[in-house]
Design a protein around this motif. Structure first.
Motif: not given
Length: 151
Positions: A78-84, A88-93
């Motif tokens: 159940l954690l996989v979607p939250f971790l993903y 995987r963000g839309e913007k660079a740090l």
């Protein structure tokens, strides 16, 4: 359950510092094998004896993490979607020039030759330095060995 086991916290389990006697014995973590053959992982883990006080010593143990993630019927998948989404963000740090320069310095230091530190040699080094030793037959096929401790 004994007093020491009552003192085990989620933090102890998550940091593999539970104090339970697992992950310390024979290679291959036999407790993990026993867990895979058990229908109740939590009871199996809590039935283990204590090796030390909770929180005092790290000992790699998959059982500690199993208790953390399954004790209340939690499904780790159940954690996989939250971790993903978190990974995987839309913007660079944003750039961090200070840390970037620290990283560059650490990489440069890792690439450079280490500085030699000369110390006094033990007396035995003087006795064996420059001598050649004939060797008996051995699996590596070495016939002679010579030490040279001059610098």
């Amino acid at each position: 359950m004994n007093r020491a086991k009552r003192e085990i916290t989620l933090e102890h389990l998550a940091s593999m510092r539970s104090g339970l006697a697992c992950g310390l014995s024979a290679p291959g973590e036999p407790e993990l094998i026993a867990m895979m053959q058990s229908s109740d992982w939590v009871d199996l883990t809590l039935d283990l004896p204590m090796s030390y006080t909770p929180g005092r010593r790290f000992a790699y143990s998959a059982l500690d993490l199993v208790v953390v993630t399954t004790a209340a019927g939690f499904e780790p998948g159940l954690l996989v979607p939250f971790l993903y989404r978190a990974i995987r963000g839309e913007k660079a740090l944003p750039e961090n020039q200070s840390l970037f320069h620290q990283l560059e310095e650490a990489l440069a230091a890792a690439r450079s030759e280490p500085k030699a530190v000369l110390t006094a040699l033990p007396e035995l080094a003087g006795h064996v330095s420059g001598r050649t030793y004939e060797m008996e037959a051995n699996p590596l096929g070495f016939e002679r060995l010579c030490f040279d401790f001059t610098y």
